[in-house]
Design a protein around this motif. Sequence first.
Motif, PDB file in Angstrom:
ATOM      1  N   ALA A 128      39.616  60.471  56.766  1.00 62.43           N
ATOM      2  CA  ALA A 128      38.392  59.955  57.383  1.00 62.43           C
ATOM      3  C   ALA A 128      38.490  58.473  57.729  1.00 62.43           C
ATOM      4  CB  ALA A 128      37.196  60.194  56.460  1.00 62.43           C
ATOM      5  N   ARG A 129      39.539  57.793  57.273  1.00 63.25           N
ATOM      6  CA  ARG A 129      39.709  56.377  57.620  1.00 63.25           C
ATOM      7  C   ARG A 129      39.953  56.283  59.128  1.00 63.25           C
ATOM      8  NH1 ARG A 129      44.037  55.528  53.237  1.00 63.25           N
ATOM      9  NH2 ARG A 129      45.109  54.532  54.953  1.00 63.25           N
ATOM     10  N   PRO A 130      39.370  55.303  59.792  1.00 62.09           N
ATOM     11  CA  PRO A 130      39.469  55.236  61.261  1.00 62.09           C
ATOM     12  C   PRO A 130      40.886  55.334  61.812  1.00 62.09           C
ATOM     13  CG  PRO A 130      37.926  53.597  60.472  1.00 62.09           C
ATOM     14  CD  PRO A 130      38.571  54.204  59.248  1.00 62.09           C
ATOM     15  N   GLU A 131      41.848  54.632  61.193  1.00 63.79           N
ATOM     16  CA  GLU A 131      43.212  54.690  61.728  1.00 63.79           C
ATOM     17  C   GLU A 131      43.824  56.062  61.520  1.00 63.79           C
ATOM     18  OE1 GLU A 131      43.795  53.075  57.507  1.00 63.79           O
ATOM     19  OE2 GLU A 131      42.297  52.918  59.086  1.00 63.79           O
ATOM     20  N   ARG A 132      43.486  56.747  60.415  1.00 60.46           N
ATOM     21  CA  ARG A 132      44.015  58.093  60.179  1.00 60.46           C
ATOM     22  C   ARG A 132      43.414  59.079  61.172  1.00 60.46           C
ATOM     23  NH1 ARG A 132      47.544  58.333  55.596  1.00 60.46           N
ATOM     24  NH2 ARG A 132      47.537  56.199  54.889  1.00 60.46           N
ATOM     25  N   THR A 133      42.122  58.939  61.446  1.00 63.23           N
ATOM     26  CA  THR A 133      41.488  59.814  62.425  1.00 63.23           C
ATOM     27  C   THR A 133      42.137  59.635  63.790  1.00 63.23           C
ATOM     28  OG1 THR A 133      39.413  59.734  61.204  1.00 63.23           O
ATOM     29  CG2 THR A 133      39.286  60.428  63.500  1.00 63.23           C
ATOM     30  N   SER A 134      42.404  58.403  64.156  1.00 60.77           N
ATOM     31  CA  SER A 134      43.077  58.138  65.430  1.00 60.77           C
ATOM     32  C   SER A 134      44.470  58.762  65.440  1.00 60.77           C
ATOM     33  CB  SER A 134      43.169  56.629  65.660  1.00 60.77           C
ATOM     34  OG  SER A 134      43.839  56.362  66.861  1.00 60.77           O
ATOM     35  N   PHE A 135      45.190  58.646  64.321  1.00 57.91           N
ATOM     36  CA  PHE A 135      46.514  59.249  64.231  1.00 57.91           C
ATOM     37  C   PHE A 135      46.431  60.762  64.354  1.00 57.91           C
ATOM     38  CE2 PHE A 135      48.107  55.477  61.578  1.00 57.91           C
ATOM     39  CZ  PHE A 135      48.591  54.837  62.696  1.00 57.91           C
ATOM     40  N   LEU A 136      45.452  61.363  63.693  1.00 55.74           N
ATOM     41  CA  LEU A 136      45.287  62.818  63.791  1.00 55.74           C
ATOM     42  C   LEU A 136      45.096  63.243  65.231  1.00 55.74           C
ATOM     43  CD1 LEU A 136      42.976  63.720  60.782  1.00 55.74           C
ATOM     44  CD2 LEU A 136      45.271  64.584  61.213  1.00 55.74           C
ATOM     45  N   ARG A 137      44.236  62.528  65.929  1.00 61.61           N
ATOM     46  CA  ARG A 137      43.964  62.878  67.324  1.00 61.61           C
ATOM     47  C   ARG A 137      45.201  62.699  68.189  1.00 61.61           C
ATOM     48  NH1 ARG A 137      38.123  60.110  66.790  1.00 61.61           N
ATOM     49  NH2 ARG A 137      37.059  61.946  65.979  1.00 61.61           N
ATOM     50  N   THR A 138      46.054  61.743  67.829  1.00 62.46           N
ATOM     51  CA  THR A 138      47.299  61.516  68.567  1.00 62.46           C
ATOM     52  C   THR A 138      48.287  62.650  68.336  1.00 62.46           C
ATOM     53  OG1 THR A 138      47.093  59.116  68.456  1.00 62.46           O
ATOM     54  CG2 THR A 138      49.303  59.974  68.769  1.00 62.46           C
ATOM     55  N   VAL A 139      48.407  63.084  67.096  1.00 61.06           N
ATOM     56  CA  VAL A 139      49.461  64.011  66.716  1.00 61.06           C
ATOM     57  C   VAL A 139      49.126  65.468  67.008  1.00 61.06           C
ATOM     58  CG1 VAL A 139      50.701  64.958  64.728  1.00 61.06           C
ATOM     59  CG2 VAL A 139      50.503  62.520  65.019  1.00 61.06           C
ATOM     60  N   VAL A 140      47.873  65.841  66.884  1.00 57.03           N
ATOM     61  CA  VAL A 140      47.527  67.255  67.047  1.00 57.03           C
ATOM     62  C   VAL A 140      47.993  67.733  68.423  1.00 57.03           C
ATOM     63  CG1 VAL A 140      45.621  68.899  67.274  1.00 57.03           C
ATOM     64  CG2 VAL A 140      45.616  67.228  65.435  1.00 57.03           C
ATOM     65  N   GLY A 141      48.810  68.732  68.387  1.00 58.42           N
ATOM     66  CA  GLY A 141      49.323  69.304  69.628  1.00 58.42           C
ATOM     67  C   GLY A 141      50.571  68.641  70.167  1.00 58.42           C
ATOM     68  N   SER A 142      50.947  67.469  69.638  1.00 61.38           N
ATOM     69  CA  SER A 142      52.109  66.782  70.210  1.00 61.38           C
ATOM     70  C   SER A 142      53.408  67.118  69.502  1.00 61.38           C
ATOM     71  CB  SER A 142      51.893  65.265  70.175  1.00 61.38           C
ATOM     72  OG  SER A 142      51.906  64.798  68.844  1.00 61.38           O
TER      73      SER A 142
END
Length: 190
Positions: free
Chosen positions: A100-114
Amino acid sequence: MPAVDRHNPRPGGRSARVRADVHRAVTELLGEEAESLSIPLVAERAGVAATTVYRRWGDLDSLRTEVAMEVLTADGPVPDTGDTHRDLAIWCEFLVTDIARPERTSFLRTVVGSTKDETGKSHCLDKREIQIDTILRHARERHENPPAHADVMDHVVAPLYFRILFGLGGADVEYARLLVDRLFRGDTGQ
């Protein structure tokens, strides 16, 4: 004097420092929710030339994906308190706080599907699945009857990631505990 292999830099040294500084810069900037994340901004924060970043990573997407995979696949604590329900509750509290930390959420959105393998499965959750398997193995060794791995994924992990990835809110420690409690009560909504 031995020849230097420029294609395979030795571990440590300047190359490792540059990598660590660039990774740290990306993580910090995403944590600050930098809206205009760019290679020049990352380079400035890392204290390196932008050309160094371009030469090593090529583009911002490649850099973000590498940093995201490193951060998201880092080992986390696997509790072993002697009670599976408690172990999963503690682990889920760590999980939801972490993702839930902002940088982790951003990382999740980057990685999902890539990062998918030939079967179409993303490697984003590999470490999490290993952690779940460890908790469940400990339970079986104590002669408990733990929930199935798939049930933990479907009824605990998936709702946490879903809420965080899609910005639905409500994914916090209390919600994580509720999901684990529901799993152990058999109240999974089916």
